[in-house]
Design an enzyme around this catalytic site. Structure first.
Site, PDB file in Angstrom:
ATOM      1  N   CYS A 100      -1.857  41.921  62.176  1.00  0.00           N
ATOM      2  CA  CYS A 100      -1.629  43.278  61.669  1.00  0.00           C
ATOM      3  C   CYS A 100      -0.340  43.876  62.253  1.00  0.00           C
ATOM      4  O   CYS A 100       0.747  43.547  61.808  1.00  0.00           O
ATOM      5  CB  CYS A 100      -2.838  44.166  61.933  1.00  0.00           C
ATOM      6  SG  CYS A 100      -2.792  45.727  61.011  1.00  0.00           S
ATOM      7  N   HIS A 150      -7.448  41.677  59.478  1.00  0.00           N
ATOM      8  CA  HIS A 150      -8.010  41.674  60.834  1.00  0.00           C
ATOM      9  C   HIS A 150      -9.180  40.695  60.951  1.00  0.00           C
ATOM     10  O   HIS A 150     -10.347  41.099  60.914  1.00  0.00           O
ATOM     11  CB  HIS A 150      -8.507  43.072  61.196  1.00  0.00           C
ATOM     12  CG  HIS A 150      -7.444  44.016  61.624  1.00  0.00           C
ATOM     13  ND1 HIS A 150      -6.945  44.064  62.910  1.00  0.00           N
ATOM     14  CD2 HIS A 150      -6.779  44.972  60.928  1.00  0.00           C
ATOM     15  CE1 HIS A 150      -6.023  45.005  62.994  1.00  0.00           C
ATOM     16  NE2 HIS A 150      -5.897  45.570  61.807  1.00  0.00           N
ATOM     17  N   GLU A 209     -10.086  39.311  63.616  1.00  0.00           N
ATOM     18  CA  GLU A 209     -10.626  39.435  64.975  1.00  0.00           C
ATOM     19  C   GLU A 209     -11.617  40.574  65.122  1.00  0.00           C
ATOM     20  O   GLU A 209     -12.235  40.748  66.190  1.00  0.00           O
ATOM     21  CB  GLU A 209      -9.477  39.606  65.976  1.00  0.00           C
ATOM     22  CG  GLU A 209      -8.915  40.999  66.118  1.00  0.00           C
ATOM     23  CD  GLU A 209      -7.994  41.468  64.994  1.00  0.00           C
ATOM     24  OE1 GLU A 209      -7.326  42.497  65.180  1.00  0.00           O
ATOM     25  OE2 GLU A 209      -7.949  40.813  63.930  1.00  0.00           O
TER      26      GLU A 209
END
Length: 247
Positions: A100, A194, A196
């Site tokens: 990001c 994203h 994660e």
């Protein structure tokens, strides 16, 4: 065999994300491979930016997401950009993954353009990501990710990469971002989404802020919550990122 060393460049200091140690553990949990690997967290938004000398110490680097913009007039942003440019120019054997904000910072550091989302609004939702038509030169990554079609992944951003730097190749795109996944160089990979994070975190930590700040209407909130019900393909992406980091 020589012990491998990796570093996470932590670009987020908002209290709700837990601080450096929590952020480091999050990324180590997802992207480590061997038990004896050494991982270090650099608190870059606190001024702890790796130097050119640190390039010799680590096999790979991850640049995290952030609530900051790559256009913010901050010394740590400029120093991190310089670090990325140095890695790209002088260390082709070192791996770099940007997530990001990290993805955007890499693009800007290498000569690309980062601007407001083309749709003109903040994107917070589960997004369908597809292989880009121009990704024929990146078959090893594309084949691992898109052998069964598109991927559903989390998005949270007000800006995105709008123009690629020289020699970069777009691997994946979505309806809200043309350059969702970019191979900037053989050793540098970035993603706008994203993998994660979890939908529960986004609903708890980001959505209330957008609602209270009147960035999102009640209709936007409902649409976002509905999108969060879609099963995510983050695990598949994280495995590919891990493989890339350890090559």
């Amino acid at each position: 065999m020589e012990q491998k060393r990796f570093a996470v460049l932590i670009c987020e200091d908002a209290e709700k994300w837990g601080g450096r140690d929590v952020m480091l553990k999050r990324h180590v949990k997802l992207y480590h491979r061997e038990d004896d690997e050494e991982w270090r967290g650099f608190n870059v938004c606190g001024g702890e930016v790796p130097t050119a000398e640190d390039l010799d110490k680590y096999n790979g680097f991850i640049i995290t997401g952030s609530h900051y913009s790559v256009h913010d007039d901050k010394e740590w942003v400029r120093k991190t950009e310089k670090f990325v440019a140095t890695l790209a120019e002088k260390s082709p054997s070192k791996r770099l993954v940007g997530l990001c904000f990290g993805h955007q910072l890499v693009a800007k550091a290498l000569g690309g353009v980062v601007a407001k989302n083309p749709l003109g609004k903040f994107v917070l939702q589960t997004e369908r990501v597809m292989a880009a038509h121009s990704s024929s030169d990146t078959n090893s990554i594309v084949s691992k990710l898109f052998e069964k079609g598109s991927l559903d992944l989390l998005e949270s951003h007000s800006e995105c990469v709008t123009e690629l730097p020289p020699n970069a190749k777009t691997i994946a795109s979505s309806n809200t971002c043309e350059h969702e996944m970019v191979l900037f160089a053989d050793n540098i990979l970035g993603v706008q989404f994203h993998p994660e994070c979890t939908a529960e975190e986004f609903e708890e930590k980001i959505l209330p802020f957008l609602k209270s700040g009147k960035v999102f209407t009640e209709e936007d909130v409902l649409k976002t919550k509905e999108s969060f019900k879609v099963p995510l393909d983050s695990t598949k992406v994280n495995e590919v990122l891990k493989d890339f980091l350890h090559q």
